[in-house]
Design a protein around this motif. Sequence first.
Motif, PDB file in Angstrom:
ATOM      1  N   PRO A 142       0.827  -1.215   0.000  1.00  0.00           N
ATOM      2  CA  PRO A 142       0.000   0.000   0.000  1.00  0.00           C
ATOM      3  C   PRO A 142       0.857   1.259   0.000  1.00  0.00           C
ATOM      4  CG  PRO A 142      -0.854  -1.594   1.556  1.00  0.00           C
ATOM      5  CD  PRO A 142       0.466  -2.140   1.091  1.00  0.00           C
ATOM      6  N   LEU A 143       0.371   2.293  -0.662  1.00  0.00           N
ATOM      7  CA  LEU A 143       1.109   3.549  -0.819  1.00  0.00           C
ATOM      8  C   LEU A 143       0.304   4.707  -0.255  1.00  0.00           C
ATOM      9  CD1 LEU A 143       3.521   5.116  -2.325  1.00  0.00           C
ATOM     10  CD2 LEU A 143       1.820   5.479  -4.129  1.00  0.00           C
ATOM     11  N   VAL A 144       0.973   5.587   0.468  1.00  0.00           N
ATOM     12  CA  VAL A 144       0.401   6.864   0.887  1.00  0.00           C
ATOM     13  C   VAL A 144       1.389   7.934   0.455  1.00  0.00           C
ATOM     14  CG1 VAL A 144      -0.379   8.308   2.800  1.00  0.00           C
ATOM     15  CG2 VAL A 144      -0.740   5.835   2.886  1.00  0.00           C
ATOM     16  N   GLY A 145       0.936   8.879  -0.357  1.00  0.00           N
ATOM     17  CA  GLY A 145       1.860   9.880  -0.868  1.00  0.00           C
ATOM     18  C   GLY A 145       1.256  11.261  -0.925  1.00  0.00           C
ATOM     19  N   ARG A 146       2.090  12.261  -0.669  1.00  0.00           N
ATOM     20  CA  ARG A 146       1.635  13.640  -0.841  1.00  0.00           C
ATOM     21  C   ARG A 146       1.381  13.871  -2.325  1.00  0.00           C
ATOM     22  NH1 ARG A 146       3.737  18.939  -1.022  1.00  0.00           N
ATOM     23  NH2 ARG A 146       5.868  18.187  -1.248  1.00  0.00           N
ATOM     24  N   PHE A 147       0.351  14.640  -2.632  1.00  0.00           N
ATOM     25  CA  PHE A 147      -0.111  14.806  -4.001  1.00  0.00           C
ATOM     26  C   PHE A 147      -0.254  16.295  -4.287  1.00  0.00           C
ATOM     27  CE2 PHE A 147      -3.469  13.706  -7.343  1.00  0.00           C
ATOM     28  CZ  PHE A 147      -2.561  13.059  -8.166  1.00  0.00           C
ATOM     29  N   ARG A 148       0.247  16.732  -5.429  1.00  0.00           N
ATOM     30  CA  ARG A 148       0.177  18.153  -5.789  1.00  0.00           C
ATOM     31  C   ARG A 148      -1.283  18.560  -6.008  1.00  0.00           C
ATOM     32  NH1 ARG A 148       4.823  20.752  -7.783  1.00  0.00           N
ATOM     33  NH2 ARG A 148       3.438  22.031  -9.077  1.00  0.00           N
ATOM     34  N   THR A 149      -1.650  19.721  -5.521  1.00  0.00           N
ATOM     35  CA  THR A 149      -3.038  20.164  -5.639  1.00  0.00           C
ATOM     36  C   THR A 149      -3.384  20.646  -7.043  1.00  0.00           C
ATOM     37  OG1 THR A 149      -2.455  22.379  -4.837  1.00  0.00           O
ATOM     38  CG2 THR A 149      -3.180  20.768  -3.189  1.00  0.00           C
ATOM     39  N   ASP A 150      -2.375  20.800  -7.912  1.00  0.00           N
ATOM     40  CA  ASP A 150      -2.673  21.153  -9.299  1.00  0.00           C
ATOM     41  C   ASP A 150      -2.751  19.911 -10.190  1.00  0.00           C
ATOM     42  OD1 ASP A 150      -0.020  20.491  -9.341  1.00  0.00           O
ATOM     43  OD2 ASP A 150       0.683  22.316 -10.322  1.00  0.00           O
ATOM     44  N   SER A 151      -2.687  18.720  -9.583  1.00  0.00           N
ATOM     45  CA  SER A 151      -2.807  17.475 -10.345  1.00  0.00           C
ATOM     46  C   SER A 151      -4.264  17.245 -10.743  1.00  0.00           C
ATOM     47  CB  SER A 151      -2.313  16.291  -9.506  1.00  0.00           C
ATOM     48  OG  SER A 151      -0.951  16.435  -9.175  1.00  0.00           O
ATOM     49  N   TRP A 152      -4.452  16.457 -11.804  1.00  0.00           N
ATOM     50  CA  TRP A 152      -5.778  16.158 -12.315  1.00  0.00           C
ATOM     51  C   TRP A 152      -6.201  14.750 -11.917  1.00  0.00           C
ATOM     52  CZ3 TRP A 152      -8.856  19.539 -15.237  1.00  0.00           C
ATOM     53  CH2 TRP A 152      -8.242  20.756 -15.579  1.00  0.00           C
ATOM     54  N   VAL A 153      -7.478  14.608 -11.550  1.00  0.00           N
ATOM     55  CA  VAL A 153      -8.071  13.316 -11.221  1.00  0.00           C
ATOM     56  C   VAL A 153      -9.435  13.238 -11.889  1.00  0.00           C
ATOM     57  CG1 VAL A 153      -6.886  13.209  -8.993  1.00  0.00           C
ATOM     58  CG2 VAL A 153      -9.186  14.189  -9.103  1.00  0.00           C
ATOM     59  N   ARG A 154     -10.004  12.047 -11.924  1.00  0.00           N
ATOM     60  CA  ARG A 154     -11.385  11.888 -12.401  1.00  0.00           C
ATOM     61  C   ARG A 154     -12.275  11.608 -11.203  1.00  0.00           C
ATOM     62  NH1 ARG A 154     -12.723  11.906 -17.466  1.00  0.00           N
ATOM     63  NH2 ARG A 154     -14.691  10.847 -16.988  1.00  0.00           N
ATOM     64  N   HIS A 155     -13.319  12.411 -11.079  1.00  0.00           N
ATOM     65  CA  HIS A 155     -14.266  12.256  -9.978  1.00  0.00           C
ATOM     66  C   HIS A 155     -15.651  12.646 -10.475  1.00  0.00           C
ATOM     67  CE1 HIS A 155     -15.728  12.110  -5.868  1.00  0.00           C
ATOM     68  NE2 HIS A 155     -16.265  13.307  -6.025  1.00  0.00           N
ATOM     69  N   GLY A 156     -16.630  11.777 -10.188  1.00  0.00           N
ATOM     70  CA  GLY A 156     -17.993  12.067 -10.642  1.00  0.00           C
ATOM     71  C   GLY A 156     -18.124  12.083 -12.149  1.00  0.00           C
ATOM     72  N   GLY A 157     -17.272  11.310 -12.841  1.00  0.00           N
ATOM     73  CA  GLY A 157     -17.373  11.207 -14.287  1.00  0.00           C
ATOM     74  C   GLY A 157     -16.704  12.314 -15.061  1.00  0.00           C
ATOM     75  N   LYS A 158     -15.950  13.188 -14.405  1.00  0.00           N
ATOM     76  CA  LYS A 158     -15.273  14.271 -15.123  1.00  0.00           C
ATOM     77  C   LYS A 158     -13.879  14.496 -14.549  1.00  0.00           C
ATOM     78  CE  LYS A 158     -17.306  17.916 -12.212  1.00  0.00           C
ATOM     79  NZ  LYS A 158     -18.105  19.162 -12.216  1.00  0.00           N
TER      80      LYS A 158
END
Length: 240
Positions: A155-171
């Motif tokens: 398992p991984l726990v990592g700090r993530f840049r807030t300008d990174s892109w993710v998909r949530h709610g289909g977008k």
Amino acid sequence: MHAEGWLGKSVRWNCGRLGQEIHPYQAGLVERIGQAPKGGYLVVDLHPIEHEGTSMGGTHKVYSSCAKGSIWGHNLVSAGLVYPDPQQEVYPLCLSPFPNSDMTTEDYPQLTPSEAMLNVVAGVNELEYAVKAVVVDAQFTTRFALRSLRHLKTPLVGRFRTDSWVRHGGKSVQVRTLAIDYPPGKARFYKRFKWYAKRLRVELEAVGFVDLILIWKPKSQGFELLALISTLDPTTGLQT
């Protein structure tokens, strides 16, 4: 973390050890893991050391977040164990070289941060220490880095840049934009840290579904947004 107990401080001593053994820190890792308290989380990071001598041989430019820029020195891969109990101190494991392209050799090839981290995880796993999770900084969770980490079984726990892109709610959405919908008033308060946090299920390109943890950390005025990504079982980690 420092190298005392694994690599001595004397240049003559270090050179002597390297002449006898190519990777002298590996024996120290075996010994340290054998004595380590159980239940630890493996923390791996790059550790720049600024050059302080009068000669410049063997140094190169490395980025230091503390200096907020490049410094002349060496980059090392540091590893240690941290524990949920705040009374348990960080348990250092090892320091190993992280050379740039000008300093690579057959015995010390150039690696990406992710490759160096995976080597540490593999070494600890081979010694049969049951790591709860690997904890890393944002340089290990860039889109490029995550492609090489998608096969990590730990398992991984990592700090993530807030300008990174993710998909949530289909977008597709940036983390900092997504966080607007979950301000401190709509997130869970953690008294121990005095933080507000919200866990969301998101999808990352070339990785799949992971947990995104939005953290609102209080400042002198307002809050600062931090983000983590996690593949750790939520029943053993941060719950919201």
